[in-house]
Design an enzyme around this catalytic site. Structure first.
Site, PDB file in Angstrom:
ATOM      1  CE1 TYR A 150      -3.803   2.374   0.403  1.00 45.60           C
ATOM      2  CE2 TYR A 150      -2.289   3.507   1.893  1.00 45.60           C
ATOM      3  CZ  TYR A 150      -3.445   3.498   1.128  1.00 45.60           C
ATOM      4  OH  TYR A 150      -4.219   4.621   1.079  1.00 45.60           O
ATOM      5  CE  LYS A 154      -1.983   7.559  -1.034  1.00 39.52           C
ATOM      6  NZ  LYS A 154      -3.174   8.083  -1.784  1.00 39.52           N
TER       7      LYS A 154
HETATM    8  C1  LIG Z   1       1.834   2.140   5.827  1.00 43.08           C
HETATM    9  O1  LIG Z   1       2.597   2.904   6.735  1.00 43.08           O
HETATM   10  C2  LIG Z   1       1.988   3.222   7.958  1.00 43.08           C
HETATM   11  C3  LIG Z   1       2.953   4.009   8.775  1.00 43.08           C
HETATM   12  O2  LIG Z   1       2.734   5.366   8.693  1.00 43.08           O
HETATM   13  C4  LIG Z   1       1.551   1.976   8.677  1.00 43.08           C
HETATM   14  O3  LIG Z   1       0.843   2.293   9.844  1.00 43.08           O
HETATM   15  C5  LIG Z   1       0.681   1.176   7.763  1.00 43.08           C
HETATM   16  O4  LIG Z   1       0.284   0.007   8.400  1.00 43.08           O
HETATM   17  C6  LIG Z   1       1.435   0.844   6.495  1.00 43.08           C
HETATM   18  N1  LIG Z   1       0.667  -0.058   5.660  1.00 43.08           N
HETATM   19  C7  LIG Z   1      -0.589   0.084   5.298  1.00 43.08           C
HETATM   20  C8  LIG Z   1      -1.185  -1.048   4.534  1.00 43.08           C
HETATM   21  O5  LIG Z   1      -1.219   1.066   5.565  1.00 43.08           O
END
Ligand SMILES: *[C@@H]1O[C@H](CO)[C@@H](O)[C@H](O)[C@H]1NC(C)=O
Ligand SMILES: *[C@@H]1O[C@H](CO)[C@@H](O)[C@H](O)[C@H]1NC(C)=O
Ligand SMILES: *[C@@H]1O[C@H](CO)[C@@H](O)[C@H](O)[C@H]1NC(C)=O
Ligand SMILES: *[C@@H]1O[C@H](CO)[C@@H](O)[C@H](O)[C@H]1NC(C)=O
Length: 364
Positions: A150, A154
């Site tokens: 993810y 981004k």
């Molecule tokens: C992406 O990064 C954040 C940290 O800021 C984390 O909390 C999150 O779990 C990560 N992955 C996803 C799938 O959001």
């Protein structure tokens, strides 16, 4: 002459306009830019939406270049807010399809339609590499090895949007906002997670010693940050032409660069949880403290057991890591360059949010 961050936004298309953030941006535009012609575009139209003379609703699929191009060529907005992103848990393919390919389509369509300003909603997660983030600012690099699909998607989306700065028919200006821990009325992820802990009667457990700081962002503050970014860039677009300066200091530019946005009030992780639980009458939360290393071991066992039972693990090493490490950001850049300040404090934001959840619960 209005200050740069008060420059009126004459027209805007909000992609993801019926989502959690898109709806908040629509409301913020109506109150702060009353003459703005708003198009709220989403993959599907909402079942109920407020009818307003200056809001038009449209359906758009950003994974189709012709769909987004048609929308922008017919609406010809000065500003595009690109807030669309799939919810977590849908898998790598859909993340890349929307966040990478979709953002490329949005950029191409903006360039063709003569959009002046593109504001991309990124995520603070783009710099996450699994280790603690302590008062991190925009100089912090993307992880060398992507941490998860993810955030990787981004980061690529953000890079695509920023690389489009100073391109297209009108030399469009672009920026990206990186929020952390978004919550508010309509939130389907963060606050509901904490409410589930109350329902499961698990509030007495605290993982770690609660010395790790976390950042959260109330949804309406994030919406306002989007408007400020658009205004500053519109002002710049109107006053200065293109430059060929390739040696820009990332800390001094809004255009072509990213900015962290939070409430600017880092708090201890469990304090935030306890603040929510107080609203549910739980005042003795966290009486059982599990040291982080022990919790990590327990989570490893729990994951193994769930794996054997072929069940989705509820208590994971990821969750332990999530709630036991620092994750907060330095937002001076947004304050200095956008004049951003959180208008709604964390406690007021939580109050509004819980009130909303209560009302929703009563509707059911
Ligand atoms: C992406 O990064 C954040 C940290 O800021 C984390 O909390 C999150 O779990 C990560 N992955 C996803 C799938 O959001
Ligand atoms: C709609 O926008 C026009 C200008 O474009 C403005 O004059 C009018 O007040 C707005 N209408 C409402 C209901 O806000
Ligand atoms: C929650 O857990 C406590 C401690 O084990 C117990 O005394 C209490 O009855 C439980 N409440 C509910 C609603 O299950
Ligand atoms: C973005 O474009 C503007 C000119 O249109 C330029 O002044 C600025 O340096 C660019 N930003 C970056 C980071 O290259």
């Amino acid at each position: 002459m209005a200050r740069p961050n008060e420059t009126p936004i004459p027209s805007a298309v909000i992609i993801g306009g019926c989502g959690f953030l898109g709806t908040a941006i629509t409301h913020a535009l109506l109150s702060k830019h009353p003459s703005c012609k708003i198009t709220a575009a989403d993959i599907r139209s909402p079942s109920t939406h407020p009818s307003h003379p200056n809001i038009t609703y449209a359906t758009v699929d950003i994974t189709s270049l012709s769909s987004i191009t048609t929308l922008l060529e017919t609406t010809r907005p000065a500003v595009v807010f690109h807030t669309a992103s799939p919810v977590h848990g849908l898998g790598r393919e859909i993340y890349f399809k929307v966040n990478v390919d979709g953002t490329r389509n949005v950029v191409t369509a903006c360039q063709t339609a003569g959009v002046k300003v593109l504001v991309y909603t990124s995520s603070a997660g783009v710099v996450y590499d699994g280790s603690a983030l302590v008062n991190v600012d925009e100089r912090h690099p993307f992880p060398a090895v992507p941490y998860d699909a993810y955030n990787e998607s981004k980061a690529i989306g953000e890079t695509t949007a920023l690389a489009a700065n100073n391109t297209g028919a009108t030399r469009m200006l672009t920026t990206a906002l990186r929020p952390a821990g978004i919550f508010g009325p309509g939130d389907r992820q963060l606050v509901p997670g904490f409410i589930t802990v109350v329902k499961n009667n698990q509030t007495r457990f605290q993982l770690g010693d609660n010395t790790n700081m976390f950042d959260f962002t109330y949804i309406d503050n994030l919406a306002v940050a989007h408007l400020l970014a658009a205004s500053v860039l519109l002002h710049q677009h109107a006053t200065t032409g293109a430059t060929t300066d390739k040696t820009v200091d990332q800390r001094r530019h809004v255009d072509g660069t990213a900015m962290f946005i939070t409430n600017g009030q880092p708090v201890y992780f469990w304090d935030f949880a306890k603040a929510i639980w107080c609203h549910y009458g739980v005042y003795n939360a966290g009486s059982v403290v599990l040291p982080a290393t022990l919790a990590y071991g327990v989570a490893a066992v729990a994951e193994a057991v769930s794996w054997c039972l072929r069940r989705e693990p509820g208590f994971t090493r990821f969750r332990v890591k999530f709630s036991c490490s620092h994750r907060y950001f330095d937002i001076r850049k947004a304050k200095e360059l956008l004049g951003y300040e959180a208008e709604v404090s964390l406690s007021e934001g939580l109050r509004r949010c819980i009130e909303w959840f209560r009302a929703e619960g009563e509707k059911k």
